[in-house]
Design a protein around this motif. Structure first.
Motif, PDB file in Angstrom:
ATOM      1  N   CYS A  96       8.679  15.872  48.043  1.00 35.60           N
ATOM      2  CA  CYS A  96       8.673  16.592  46.770  1.00 35.60           C
ATOM      3  C   CYS A  96       8.275  18.056  46.962  1.00 35.60           C
ATOM      4  O   CYS A  96       7.211  18.344  47.513  1.00 35.60           O
ATOM      5  CB  CYS A  96       7.707  15.916  45.807  1.00 35.60           C
TER       6      CYS A  96
ATOM      7  N   TYR B  37       7.163  19.990  44.801  1.00 35.84           N
ATOM      8  CA  TYR B  37       6.082  20.360  43.878  1.00 35.84           C
ATOM      9  C   TYR B  37       4.803  19.550  44.148  1.00 35.84           C
ATOM     10  O   TYR B  37       3.884  19.558  43.328  1.00 35.84           O
ATOM     11  CB  TYR B  37       6.508  20.097  42.426  1.00 35.84           C
ATOM     12  N   ALA B  38       4.750  18.848  45.270  1.00 41.54           N
ATOM     13  CA  ALA B  38       3.622  17.934  45.511  1.00 41.54           C
ATOM     14  C   ALA B  38       2.281  18.668  45.513  1.00 41.54           C
ATOM     15  O   ALA B  38       2.167  19.787  46.028  1.00 41.54           O
ATOM     16  CB  ALA B  38       3.828  17.204  46.831  1.00 41.54           C
TER      17      ALA B  38
ATOM     18  N   CYS C 228       5.290  11.196  36.770  1.00 37.86           N
ATOM     19  CA  CYS C 228       5.005  12.367  37.603  1.00 37.86           C
ATOM     20  C   CYS C 228       3.755  13.035  37.049  1.00 37.86           C
ATOM     21  O   CYS C 228       3.527  13.019  35.832  1.00 37.86           O
ATOM     22  CB  CYS C 228       6.185  13.333  37.566  1.00 37.86           C
TER      23      CYS C 228
HETATM   24 FE1  SF4 Z   1       6.165  15.396  43.019  1.00 31.85          FE
HETATM   25 FE2  SF4 Z   1       5.433  14.508  40.628  1.00 31.85          FE
HETATM   26 FE3  SF4 Z   1       5.333  12.883  42.716  1.00 31.85          FE
HETATM   27 FE4  SF4 Z   1       3.613  14.860  42.521  1.00 31.85          FE
HETATM   28  S1  SF4 Z   1       3.767  13.121  41.151  1.00 31.85           S
HETATM   29  S2  SF4 Z   1       4.790  14.288  44.347  1.00 31.85           S
HETATM   30  S3  SF4 Z   1       4.840  16.442  41.584  1.00 31.85           S
HETATM   31  S4  SF4 Z   1       7.156  13.775  41.840  1.00 31.85           S
END
Ligand code: SF4
Length: 329
Positions: free
Chosen positions: A300, A302-303, A325
């Motif tokens: 991801c 945006y992690a 998410c």
């Molecule tokens: Fe990405 Fe959302 Fe998973 Fe975090 S929770 S890794 S931001 S998809």
């Protein structure tokens, strides 16, 4: 629209068989723990009568396993399947038999799912006679009508599956499913093995049958383009979990989950106005050892630190939209 089928907290786990060394180790007092694949992990989903729900994800995400649970081929490890408001596990034998006829599955490879030693007439006509839907004397007309309905000439009824093309075999598979008068059809990658030109024809057939017979579909595919073409609502699945769910138009126009955005980035578009998203990098991790927290975090863009430890629950963004998410929608 009334809810026809409801999945609530459905999970399916498969245990990896231990090998000889591991079994010996256990015998001499060692402790070898059996590895478990969580193919489907706590999924809830409602399918309304007459709608098409698309289920999308990369190969190995558990979507076919979920389709098999819906169609009664596989039992769930945990959770509840309700059909017409009644829990499947508490149904009488007669109710379960009726449900197994009303929920039919069409598979990816029609050649593998049709008995090569049976003529088409018997492949299609056997089940409705056995289940008492028609009399033996009505079988020929019944099969001929079904063949016409799926666009095949009844004159082919005495041929064997190998005497047909891939597209024709898939039509035979559809006719066999229709023969038991289903209400829900689970299509598991049902056009993936066909040539592109034939795919469009079979998709149109699915939609025509929906109109004519009021069918409900769970349409499973890795192809977001195909699913978007025919679904009313779409569920996006990643490593056993649904990560985003919503009405097709809204979800495609304004995806919220980074995985959905990544899938859309790889979808060809003739519209230059479509938003640009970051494509997904890397391979899907093994379901035997899924990453902790959010399964998608290693891929991801945006992690955040909490994504590595904390599982994001599927939360409602609106009455018809949900996402799993940690990002704000
Ligand atoms: Fe990405 Fe959302 Fe998973 Fe975090 S929770 S890794 S931001 S998809």
């Amino acid at each position: 629209m009334t809810t026809l089928l409801q999945l609530s907290g459905i999970s399916k786990h498969f245990s990896k068989k231990s090998d000889v060394v591991q079994r010996l180790l256990n015998r001499v007092g060692g402790r070898y723990e059996t590895e478990v694949v969580r193919a489907v992990d706590d999924i809830s989903l409602a399918i309304k009568a007459g709608e098409v729900v698309g289920l999308v994800g990369e190969s190995g995400c558990g979507k076919s396993t979920l389709g098999r649970i819906v169609s009664g081929i596989l039992p769930a490890t945990a959770g509840h399947v309700l059909y017409r408001g009644k829990e499947a596990a508490q149904m009488s034998r007669a109710e379960r038999d009726a449900m197994s006829l009303e929920v039919q599955m069409i598979f990816q490879n029609p050649m593998a799912s049709l008995n090569p030693r049976m003529k088409v007439r018997d492949i299609i006509g056997e089940a409705p006679v056995v289940h008492g839907l028609i009399k033996s004397s009505e079988r020929t007309d019944y099969v001929n009508n079904l063949l016409r309905q799926v666009g095949l000439d009844p004159a082919y009824a005495n041929r064997y599956p190998h005497q047909f093309s891939g597209g024709q075999r898939q039509r035979i598979g559809i006719a066999r499913a229709l023969a038991v008068q289903p209400k829900i059809i689970v299509c598991d990658e049902s056009i993936a093995a066909l040539d592109v030109s034939i795919q469009a024809q079979v998709l149109n057939l699915f939609m025509d049958l929906r109109e004519q017979l009021g069918l409900t579909y769970l349409f499973i595919s890795h192809d977001l383009g195909v699913v978007g073409h025919l679904s009313d609502r779409v569920a996006i699945m990643y490593l056993g979990r649904i990560v985003e769910f919503g009405k097709t138009e809204e979800l495609y126009a304004n995806p919220q989950h980074p995985y959905t955005k990544g899938l859309l980035a790889e979808l060809p578009s003739v519209r230059s106005t479509r938003k640009q998203y970051i494509p997904i990098k890397g391979e899907m991790p093994s379901p035997l050892h899924p990453p902790p927290g959010c399964h998608f975090h290693p891929r991801c863009p945006y992690a955040m630190p909490r994504c590595e430890t904390e599982r994001p629950e599927l939360r409602a963004l609106s009455p018809e939209r949900s996402m799993a998410c940690h990002l704000e929608a």
